[in-house]
Every structure is written in C-alpha cells, then in structure tokens.
Design a protein around this motif. Sequence first.
Motif, short mmCIF file in Angstrom:
data_model
loop_
_atom_site.label_atom_id
_atom_site.label_comp_id
_atom_site.label_asym_id
_atom_site.label_seq_id
_atom_site.Cartn_x
_atom_site.Cartn_y
_atom_site.Cartn_z
N GLU A 231 40.33 52.43 27.94
CA GLU A 231 41.62 52.36 28.61
C GLU A 231 42.69 53.05 27.78
N ARG A 232 43.69 53.58 28.47
CA ARG A 232 44.77 54.28 27.77
C ARG A 232 46.10 53.56 28.03
N ALA A 233 46.77 53.24 26.95
CA ALA A 233 48.11 52.66 27.04
C ALA A 233 49.08 53.63 26.35
N GLU A 234 50.36 53.52 26.71
CA GLU A 234 51.35 54.43 26.12
C GLU A 234 52.58 53.66 25.64
N PRO A 235 52.39 52.80 24.63
CA PRO A 235 53.57 52.12 24.07
C PRO A 235 54.48 53.14 23.40
N ASP A 236 55.76 53.06 23.72
CA ASP A 236 56.74 54.00 23.15
C ASP A 236 56.40 55.45 23.48
N GLY A 237 55.67 55.66 24.59
CA GLY A 237 55.36 57.01 25.02
C GLY A 237 54.23 57.68 24.27
N VAL A 238 53.59 56.94 23.37
CA VAL A 238 52.49 57.51 22.58
C VAL A 238 51.16 57.01 23.16
N PRO A 239 50.29 57.92 23.67
CA PRO A 239 49.02 57.47 24.26
C PRO A 239 48.06 56.91 23.21
N ILE A 240 47.51 55.73 23.50
CA ILE A 240 46.55 55.09 22.62
C ILE A 240 45.34 54.69 23.45
N ASP A 241 44.16 55.17 23.07
CA ASP A 241 42.93 54.82 23.78
C ASP A 241 42.24 53.66 23.08
N SER A 242 41.66 52.75 23.85
CA SER A 242 40.96 51.60 23.30
C SER A 242 39.67 51.35 24.07
N VAL A 243 38.64 50.94 23.34
CA VAL A 243 37.41 50.48 23.97
C VAL A 243 37.64 49.06 24.44
N VAL A 244 37.35 48.78 25.71
CA VAL A 244 37.66 47.46 26.28
C VAL A 244 36.47 46.95 27.09
N MET A 245 36.15 45.69 26.91
CA MET A 245 35.16 45.02 27.74
C MET A 245 35.74 43.70 28.23
N GLN A 246 35.63 43.47 29.52
CA GLN A 246 36.05 42.20 30.11
C GLN A 246 34.84 41.53 30.76
N THR A 247 34.75 40.22 30.60
CA THR A 247 33.71 39.44 31.28
C THR A 247 34.42 38.32 32.02
N LEU A 248 34.38 38.39 33.35
CA LEU A 248 35.10 37.44 34.19
C LEU A 248 34.12 36.46 34.81
N VAL A 249 34.39 35.17 34.61
CA VAL A 249 33.47 34.11 35.06
C VAL A 249 34.25 33.05 35.83
N PRO A 250 33.82 32.71 37.05
CA PRO A 250 34.46 31.60 37.76
C PRO A 250 34.26 30.29 37.00
N VAL A 251 35.32 29.51 36.88
CA VAL A 251 35.23 28.21 36.21
C VAL A 251 34.58 27.22 37.18
N PRO A 252 33.62 26.43 36.71
CA PRO A 252 32.97 25.46 37.60
C PRO A 252 33.97 24.55 38.30
N GLY A 253 33.65 24.20 39.55
CA GLY A 253 34.52 23.31 40.30
C GLY A 253 35.70 24.00 40.95
N ASP A 254 35.59 25.33 41.15
CA ASP A 254 36.68 26.09 41.79
C ASP A 254 37.99 25.91 41.04
N ARG A 255 37.92 26.00 39.70
CA ARG A 255 39.11 25.80 38.89
C ARG A 255 39.55 27.08 38.19
N GLY A 256 39.54 28.17 38.94
CA GLY A 256 40.05 29.41 38.41
C GLY A 256 38.99 30.32 37.82
N VAL A 257 39.45 31.24 36.98
CA VAL A 257 38.57 32.26 36.40
C VAL A 257 38.85 32.38 34.92
N LEU A 258 37.79 32.49 34.13
CA LEU A 258 37.91 32.73 32.69
C LEU A 258 37.60 34.20 32.44
#
Length: 216
Positions: A146-173
């Motif tokens: 992903e690329r972000a541009e804080p203060d107009g300077v592009p910065i690339d980062s390696v990113v991994m997200q793991t999204l899991v439903p919380v048991p009992g329909d209590r949102g997402v982790l």
Amino acid sequence: MGVAATGVPSWFTLRVPRSWFEFDVWRATRTGDLARLVDARVAHIPQLRQQRSALLRLLREVAERAERQGAVYCAAAADPVEGSGGLVASVMVFHTDGAPNAVDNTVDAIAGHVTAVAPTDRGFPWRTVTIVEIPAGRAVRVRGVERAEPDGVPIDSVVMQTLVPVPGDRGVLNVVLSSPHVDIADDLFDLFDAISDTLAWSRDRPDQLFTTSSSQ
C-alpha cells in the motif's frame, strides 16, 4: 502469549516472535512501560545500548499510531542497528462492530467488499484477497503493498490483514501487520502468515497480558 483488550467481546490469543516488543497500547502512551521494555532488552543484549533512544522512539511512534487508530493490541519489531539488516514491522489488532446486518459480517460477505488491485507498471500498489482457514476459523486474508503520502511524500508498505468474524455475531477482528521493507515483501508475507495463523479464540482470560513475549 494470551492477549485480550477492553472492547473485544471474546478473548483471543496471538503469538509473535520472541524478539518482538508487546505492550498495552493505553499504558504505552501514558506510562514508562516502553522505556522499561527497552531497558530490559538492552540489559539482555548490551550491544543495543547505543540504539536505546532510536528503539524507544520507534516504539513510541508505533504506540501513538496504534492509539490514534483504535488498536486493542500492538506489538512491534524494532531493530534499527545500522548495517544489521534489522527488521521494522508491527502488528495491530482492531475490533469493529461490523455491518448492522450480521449477514454482511460473514467471511464471504467481507471478502466480497474488499477490492483486489492488480500491480501497476511500477509494481505498486497492489492487493490480493483470499479466504483462509486459521485456528480462529475461516478468515479473509488481504495481502499487498500500500502507498500512503504523509506530508505529500509517498511511502510504500507491505501490509497483510486477516479479518475474522467474532463468535456470536459480535463484530469483526482485524489483525494488521505492516512493514516498510518492500524489497523483502515475499519474506515478510511468510512471516506475517506465520503470525496471523496463530490467531485463536479463548474461553478463558489469559493468565498474563502484555508482560512477556512468546516465541512462534
């Protein structure tokens, strides 16, 4: 190590490498916890003494970012020793209420709302979306640069997200790992996989929270 935090309706456990720093986000920004963590590491590895200030600064930046973003758990690898090829990376865990309709918080529904992005001619940014099986159950795994541009300077980062439903329909982790070392993205994804794949639910509150690191 067992991990839990205010706001998460179910206890969860996550294991990180022994060399990573784990800390309570709230305490890290309000007490001397981070300085004590760094001093304990320096006492164990005296070669880091000259890097104490840099280590502490890195951890404070990570902790402040984690608090701003609302993370319920945070750990970081911070080895700024010059010429060592040290690793700078972080893992943050977030809990959200998810969509109002529980049907939209299923793994398939979450995956359907995340858009994959093919690499450009320059290679960045890009994103893949898959469904994986981990101890916590079926989850959505998002990998990319992903690329972000804080203060107009592009910065690339390696990113991994793991999204899991919380048991009992209590949102997402959401377990989010990131690092600025895009030149070793493949190796980082292997590491991030190994960490994310330890996420599990726990019926009991862990005995120790934010006190000691545990090996993978």
